[in-house]
Design a protein around this motif. Structure first.
Motif, PDB file in Angstrom:
ATOM      1  N   ARG A  91       0.874  -1.157   0.000  1.00  9.52           N
ATOM      2  CA  ARG A  91       0.000   0.000   0.000  1.00  9.52           C
ATOM      3  C   ARG A  91       0.910   1.204   0.000  1.00  9.52           C
ATOM      4  N   LEU A  92       0.489   2.249  -0.669  1.00  8.81           N
ATOM      5  CA  LEU A  92       1.261   3.484  -0.599  1.00  8.81           C
ATOM      6  C   LEU A  92       0.343   4.523   0.017  1.00  8.81           C
ATOM      7  N   ARG A 131      -1.524  24.257  -1.518  1.00 11.38           N
ATOM      8  CA  ARG A 131      -1.993  22.897  -1.791  1.00 11.38           C
ATOM      9  C   ARG A 131      -3.163  22.773  -2.773  1.00 11.38           C
ATOM     10  N   GLY A 191      -2.706  12.385 -16.425  1.00 11.98           N
ATOM     11  CA  GLY A 191      -2.870  13.662 -15.746  1.00 11.98           C
ATOM     12  C   GLY A 191      -3.663  13.562 -14.449  1.00 11.98           C
ATOM     13  N   GLN A 192      -4.176  12.369 -14.152  1.00 12.40           N
ATOM     14  CA  GLN A 192      -4.992  12.170 -12.941  1.00 12.40           C
ATOM     15  C   GLN A 192      -4.159  12.304 -11.671  1.00 12.40           C
ATOM     16  N   GLN A 193      -4.818  12.733 -10.609  1.00 16.16           N
ATOM     17  CA  GLN A 193      -4.169  12.686  -9.296  1.00 16.16           C
ATOM     18  C   GLN A 193      -4.156  11.228  -8.822  1.00 16.16           C
ATOM     19  N   TRP A 219       4.144  17.749   4.174  1.00 17.51           N
ATOM     20  CA  TRP A 219       3.995  16.395   3.613  1.00 17.51           C
ATOM     21  C   TRP A 219       4.368  15.323   4.628  1.00 17.51           C
ATOM     22  N   LEU A 247      -0.575   7.785   0.520  1.00 22.36           N
ATOM     23  CA  LEU A 247      -0.258   9.088  -0.050  1.00 22.36           C
ATOM     24  C   LEU A 247      -0.875  10.168   0.834  1.00 22.36           C
ATOM     25  N   ASP A 248      -0.049  10.986   1.448  1.00 20.91           N
ATOM     26  CA  ASP A 248      -0.582  12.033   2.313  1.00 20.91           C
ATOM     27  C   ASP A 248      -1.422  12.991   1.472  1.00 20.91           C
ATOM     28  N   PRO A 249      -2.647  13.318   1.961  1.00 19.72           N
ATOM     29  CA  PRO A 249      -3.520  14.181   1.156  1.00 19.72           C
ATOM     30  C   PRO A 249      -2.913  15.567   0.882  1.00 19.72           C
ATOM     31  N   THR A 250      -1.913  15.960   1.648  1.00 19.88           N
ATOM     32  CA  THR A 250      -1.311  17.268   1.394  1.00 19.88           C
ATOM     33  C   THR A 250      -0.295  17.222   0.262  1.00 19.88           C
ATOM     34  N   LEU A 251       0.013  16.009  -0.218  1.00 18.50           N
ATOM     35  CA  LEU A 251       1.037  15.885  -1.264  1.00 18.50           C
ATOM     36  C   LEU A 251       0.375  15.657  -2.623  1.00 18.50           C
ATOM     37  N   PRO A 252       0.373  16.684  -3.493  1.00 23.66           N
ATOM     38  CA  PRO A 252      -0.246  16.504  -4.805  1.00 23.66           C
ATOM     39  C   PRO A 252       0.663  15.653  -5.689  1.00 23.66           C
ATOM     40  N   MET A 253       0.076  14.743  -6.464  1.00 21.71           N
ATOM     41  CA  MET A 253       0.914  13.857  -7.272  1.00 21.71           C
ATOM     42  C   MET A 253       0.101  13.337  -8.451  1.00 21.71           C
ATOM     43  N   THR A 254       0.497  13.702  -9.666  1.00 15.37           N
ATOM     44  CA  THR A 254      -0.174  13.136 -10.829  1.00 15.37           C
ATOM     45  C   THR A 254       0.468  11.785 -11.145  1.00 15.37           C
ATOM     46  N   ARG A 258       3.778  12.280 -12.960  1.00 17.28           N
ATOM     47  CA  ARG A 258       4.871  12.704 -12.089  1.00 17.28           C
ATOM     48  C   ARG A 258       5.374  11.526 -11.250  1.00 17.28           C
ATOM     49  N   PHE A 259       4.421  10.697 -10.819  1.00 14.12           N
ATOM     50  CA  PHE A 259       4.799   9.564  -9.981  1.00 14.12           C
ATOM     51  C   PHE A 259       5.645   8.564 -10.763  1.00 14.12           C
TER      52      PHE A 259
END
Lengths: 253, 268
Positions: free
Chosen positions: A75-76, B204, A115-117, B29, A78-85, A88-89
């Motif tokens: 499982r990863l 954010r 382009g999705q989060q 983060w 992903l902290d909700p404060t960290l935006p990541m497409t 990019r990942f």
């Protein structure tokens, strides 16, 4: 070089208790090896020791020089404060040329989601992105820690078929821990049954018939073996989801 | 041009914003807000010790902040919850720092200046320290960016890619200690965490990747430093708190916009 990773007499002590005791383990190029075992049997610890996150308290661990690892976590978070497409990942640890990236997305079955989060993906899509990223590292050895834990049976079966394709395309070895006994056994060259130490080891058929394995996993594993043989006769689209024995194995596991 | 105190203050504010904003993203983060607080509060002890020993304040603050970070790392996982541990250390460090400062009768120091900042009194040499520190932090973060990001996402993922997460943690701790030392003169130890966290939180909702979040946060931090300075000049208010008030207002705007956007998505 005959092996990618080899451990000899590997013991790991975590918080005062012996988690792994005198484990001899080898994985060679192009092999698919599955580790099965009850909860707390040290499966994840063995993976993390191979990755270098856990220090052995005894024994040694050798890696082939220049060994490249790909890792798919269970499982990863992903902290909700960290935006990541998704895009990019995929390029997290190395810059990926756009063409290579698009090919990876297509192969993962999610060509339009670049382009999705990451946070907006479904469980199955998320796991496929994790796998796609690991493959982009051009690993010699792909390590998966219960990578299908959140998936339903058809999803898990599709995931393992994809793994077999990756192995035949790139020739990388695969080492995985899994609870989906019946599906995993059929996809593996070799199965290692772990319970602190190596209980038994061999082809899926040999392990499934071993008394220690049956003692650990109960009668339900009859189904695993049946399915294993079954899957080699012909192929189902849904990886045997309709097989009543298979369902029983899942419940037992 | 550096003769004008407003120019010096503006440059000091921008330098601090440049260092604090990208660092602040990692603090957010990795959920290190309280850790940032502890490091910042420890710095006041560093300031008192540097004044007592006539050492440069920047060096004293960095060393004590690093010592605090090491103490936290050593004591964590020994029976105390992390927030309890950080609460104990942060406030003890602050109290001991204030106590140490009160013994310094030989030097007349205005402790308020270190608690809340005194950006209008920034000298040319302060400016050199601030920009030097900011450049160091930016270089460190830019150099380790993808390793820091991978280690933040998942330590095992980092190890598989040949990155040592412990090493990256050390880089972050060092960068954080430098940011704290740089920001003391500008907003003071009590408000440093605000300058780290609020710009990142403001950025954010408008960011799709970690990089855009760091860039937007930097923009927000610079705008706040500049706006806060102007406002404090116009209304004759204390500058450090005014800067934090401006960034807090920007955060409210950002939160409102993102809330409205979510509402629109739901009703569409």
């Amino acid at each position: 070089m005959t092996f990618l990773v080899e451990t000899r007499g590997l013991s790991v002590r975590l918080g005062g208790s012996m988690v792994l005791d005198d484990v001899d383990f080898t994985i060679r190029r192009g092999e698919i090896v599955t580790i099965v075992g009850p909860n707390g049997s040290g499966k994840s610890t063995l993976l993390r020791t191979i990755l270098g996150g856990v220090r052995p308290s005894r024994g040694r661990i050798d890696r082939a020089p220049g060994l490249r690892l790909g890792y798919v976590p269970q499982r990863l978070a992903l902290d909700p404060t960290l935006p990541m497409t998704v895009t990019r990942f995929l390029g997290l640890t190395r810059r990926i040329p756009p063409r290579e990236r698009d090919a990876a997305l297509t192969r993962a079955g999610i060509p339009d989601l670049g382009g999705q989060q990451m946070a907006d993906l479904s469980g199955g899509q998320f796991q496929r992105v994790l796998l796609a990223r690991a493959i982009l590292e051009n690993p010699d050895l792909l390590i998966l820690d219960e990578a299908t834990a959140g998936l339903d049976q058809p999803g898990a079966a599709a995931f393992y078929r994809r793994l077999e394709e990756v192995r035949s395309e790139t020739g990388c070895a695969v080492l995985m821990v899994s609870h989906d006994l019946h599906v995993v056994m059929s996809a593996s060259d070799r199965v290692i049954c772990l319970n602190g130490h190596v209980c038994c080891e061999g082809t899926p058929q040999v392990v499934a018939e071993a008394p220690v394995y049956r003692a650990l996993f109960g009668e339900g594993t009859q189904g695993a073996l049946a399915l294993y043989r079954h899957r080699h006769d012909h192929r189902h689209d849904h990886g045997g989801a309709a097989d009543p024995d298979a369902t029983r194995v899942r419940e037992a596991g | 041009m550096l003769d004008d105190f407003m120019t010096r203050a503006t440059l000091a504010g921008i330098g601090t914003a440049l260092a604090a904003a990208p660092m602040g993203c990692f603090v957010v983060w990795r959920r290190m807000a309280y850790f940032g607080d502890a490091t910042a509060h420890a710095a006041i002890l560093g300031v008192a010790l540097s004044l007592a020993l006539s050492l440069p304040i920047f060096a004293g603050a960095v060393v004590i902040a690093l010592l605090m970070a090491t103490t936290v790392a050593l004591l964590s996982g020994r029976g105390y919850a992390m927030d309890t541990l950080l609460g104990v250390l942060a406030h003890s460090a602050l109290a001991f720092g204030l106590l140490a400062a009160s013994f310094l009768t030989s030097v007349r120091i205005d402790i308020m200046a270190y608690l809340f900042g005194d950006i209008l009194a920034v000298s040319r040499s302060d400016l050199a320290v601030i920009w030097g520190g900011a450049a160091l932090v930016l270089a460190l973060v830019a150099w380790r960016w993808s390793a820091l990001l991978t280690a933040t996402l998942n330590p095992d993922l980092a190890r598989a890619a040949g990155i040592d997460p412990k090493h990256e943690e050390l880089v972050l701790t060092l960068a954080l200690a430098i940011v704290v030392a740089v920001a003391i003169k500008v907003v003071g130890v009590l408000l440093i965490t605000a300058l780290l966290i609020i710009p990142a939180a403001t950025a954010r909702p408008f960011a799709r990747t970690p990089e855009t979040m760091a860039l937007i946060a930097t923009g927000v931090a610079i705008a706040s430093a500049w706006g806060g300075l102007r406002a404090s000049y116009a209304f004759d208010t204390p500058t450090g708190p005014t800067i934090v008030c401006v960034v807090a207002i920007l955060f409210c705007c950002s939160a409102t916009v993102s809330g409205l956007r979510r509402l629109k998505v739901r009703t569409d």
